[in-house]
Design a protein around this motif. Structure first.
Motif, PDB file in Angstrom:
ATOM      1  N   GLY A   5      74.441  23.790   1.501  1.00 51.47           N
ATOM      2  CA  GLY A   5      74.899  23.843   0.109  1.00 51.47           C
ATOM      3  C   GLY A   5      74.065  24.842  -0.500  1.00 51.47           C
ATOM      4  N   PHE A   6      72.778  24.646  -0.469  1.00 49.21           N
ATOM      5  CA  PHE A   6      71.776  25.677  -1.153  1.00 49.21           C
ATOM      6  C   PHE A   6      71.836  27.014  -0.717  1.00 49.21           C
ATOM      7  N   LYS A   7      72.128  27.157   0.680  1.00 48.71           N
ATOM      8  CA  LYS A   7      72.299  28.404   1.216  1.00 48.71           C
ATOM      9  C   LYS A   7      73.238  29.057   0.747  1.00 48.71           C
ATOM     10  N   ALA A   8      74.520  28.255   0.850  1.00 49.74           N
ATOM     11  CA  ALA A   8      75.867  28.809   0.204  1.00 49.74           C
ATOM     12  C   ALA A   8      75.703  29.545  -1.329  1.00 49.74           C
ATOM     13  N   LYS A   9      74.998  28.455  -2.087  1.00 52.28           N
ATOM     14  CA  LYS A   9      74.841  28.913  -3.386  1.00 52.28           C
ATOM     15  C   LYS A   9      73.842  30.142  -3.401  1.00 52.28           C
ATOM     16  N   SER A  10      72.860  30.399  -2.873  1.00 58.82           N
ATOM     17  CA  SER A  10      72.078  31.580  -2.809  1.00 58.82           C
ATOM     18  C   SER A  10      72.758  32.777  -2.517  1.00 58.82           C
ATOM     19  N   ASN A  11      73.733  32.578  -1.221  1.00 58.24           N
ATOM     20  CA  ASN A  11      74.473  33.827  -0.816  1.00 58.24           C
ATOM     21  C   ASN A  11      75.742  34.062  -1.990  1.00 58.24           C
ATOM     22  N   LYS A  13      75.372  33.583  -5.233  1.00 58.19           N
ATOM     23  CA  LYS A  13      74.406  34.144  -6.239  1.00 58.19           C
ATOM     24  C   LYS A  13      74.210  35.848  -5.943  1.00 58.19           C
ATOM     25  N   TYR A  14      73.914  35.964  -4.546  1.00 53.74           N
ATOM     26  CA  TYR A  14      73.373  37.351  -4.237  1.00 53.74           C
ATOM     27  C   TYR A  14      74.876  38.086  -4.190  1.00 53.74           C
ATOM     28  N   LEU A  15      75.874  37.792  -3.679  1.00 50.52           N
ATOM     29  CA  LEU A  15      77.206  38.395  -3.761  1.00 50.52           C
ATOM     30  C   LEU A  15      77.520  38.917  -5.142  1.00 50.52           C
ATOM     31  N   ASN A  16      77.542  37.979  -6.027  1.00 54.03           N
ATOM     32  CA  ASN A  16      77.859  38.293  -7.474  1.00 54.03           C
ATOM     33  C   ASN A  16      76.850  39.372  -8.070  1.00 54.03           C
ATOM     34  N   LYS A  17      75.604  39.395  -7.605  1.00 55.43           N
ATOM     35  CA  LYS A  17      74.767  40.296  -8.097  1.00 55.43           C
ATOM     36  C   LYS A  17      75.282  41.733  -7.550  1.00 55.43           C
ATOM     37  N   LEU A 123      80.782  38.721   2.096  1.00 50.56           N
ATOM     38  CA  LEU A 123      79.565  39.159   2.034  1.00 50.56           C
ATOM     39  C   LEU A 123      79.606  40.563   2.937  1.00 50.56           C
ATOM     40  N   MET A 124      80.251  40.442   4.051  1.00 48.75           N
ATOM     41  CA  MET A 124      80.391  41.521   4.944  1.00 48.75           C
ATOM     42  C   MET A 124      81.096  42.646   4.348  1.00 48.75           C
ATOM     43  N   THR A 125      82.068  42.348   3.628  1.00 47.86           N
ATOM     44  CA  THR A 125      82.669  43.536   2.904  1.00 47.86           C
ATOM     45  C   THR A 125      81.769  44.188   1.789  1.00 47.86           C
ATOM     46  N   THR A 126      81.138  43.346   1.191  1.00 51.85           N
ATOM     47  CA  THR A 126      80.270  43.900  -0.034  1.00 51.85           C
ATOM     48  C   THR A 126      79.035  44.653   0.618  1.00 51.85           C
ATOM     49  N   LEU A 127      78.411  44.185   1.657  1.00 55.11           N
ATOM     50  CA  LEU A 127      77.255  44.872   2.277  1.00 55.11           C
ATOM     51  C   LEU A 127      77.449  46.074   2.877  1.00 55.11           C
TER      52      LEU A 127
END
Length: 176
Positions: A5-11, A13-17, A123-127
């Motif tokens: 859950g923490f990993k998903a939340k960090s990802n 947050k990174y995606l939104n940034k 994430l793949m699309t954004t990165l």
């Protein structure tokens, strides 16, 4: 389970940034390379993308397709590249060299063909370093430059719309 859950939340947050910092810069450069991200759990006809690339006049060596599956089954390895959640770390870190290489490739066009709200696919699309991104309607419209609202099973309609809009945007020469 808590760490997941923490990993998903960090990802997230990174995606939104990344999405809030995204600069859209659409040019009329012709499309000569194509990257495709698809969710193999939803759509597994990757020959359809080869035919589309052929219609856009993209040479086979300039087409790269990566698949994603939320499951970690071994029978999915019949694909060129099939990735799963284990290929993603914390804060958007990619743990797979082939996937990182795909994301670093500056494709002229990226097609994100998935409907499910899967964080790793977003994430793949954004990165991706692609210059122009096309996708199916998502809840977050910041992911793609062009959004085509179709059902995943209506690939012929999706293809027709892509050809129409790429012609309008002067990215391909439509000789039909």
């Amino acid at each position: 389970m808590i760490l997941k859950g923490f990993k998903a939340k960090s990802n997230k947050k990174y995606l939104n940034k990344l999405l809030s910092e995204r600069q859209v810069n659409v040019t009329d450069n012709k499309v000569v390379s194509l990257g495709v991200i698809l969710n193999i759990d939803e759509f597994d006809d990757f020959e359809a993308f080869r035919k589309l690339a052929n219609q856009i006049e993209i040479r086979p060596n300039r087409l790269k397709i990566v698949a994603f599956s939320e499951s970690e089954k071994d029978d999915l390895n019949s694909w060129d590249e099939c990735h799963n959640p284990k290929d993603f770390g914390w804060n958007g870190k990619i743990n797979n060299l082939e996937l990182q290489e795909f994301l670093n490739t500056k494709f002229d066009l990226l097609i994100s063909y998935y409907n499910d709200e899967v964080l790793e696919l977003k994430l793949m699309t954004t990165l991706s370093q692609a210059k122009f991104k096309i996708g199916i309607l998502q809840t977050d419209e910041r992911l793609n430059d062009l959004i085509i609202k179709t059902n995943l099973k209506e690939f012929d309609l999706f293809k027709k719309e892509i050809l129409k809009y790429l012609t309008i945007l002067n990215k391909i020469n439509n000789n039909e």
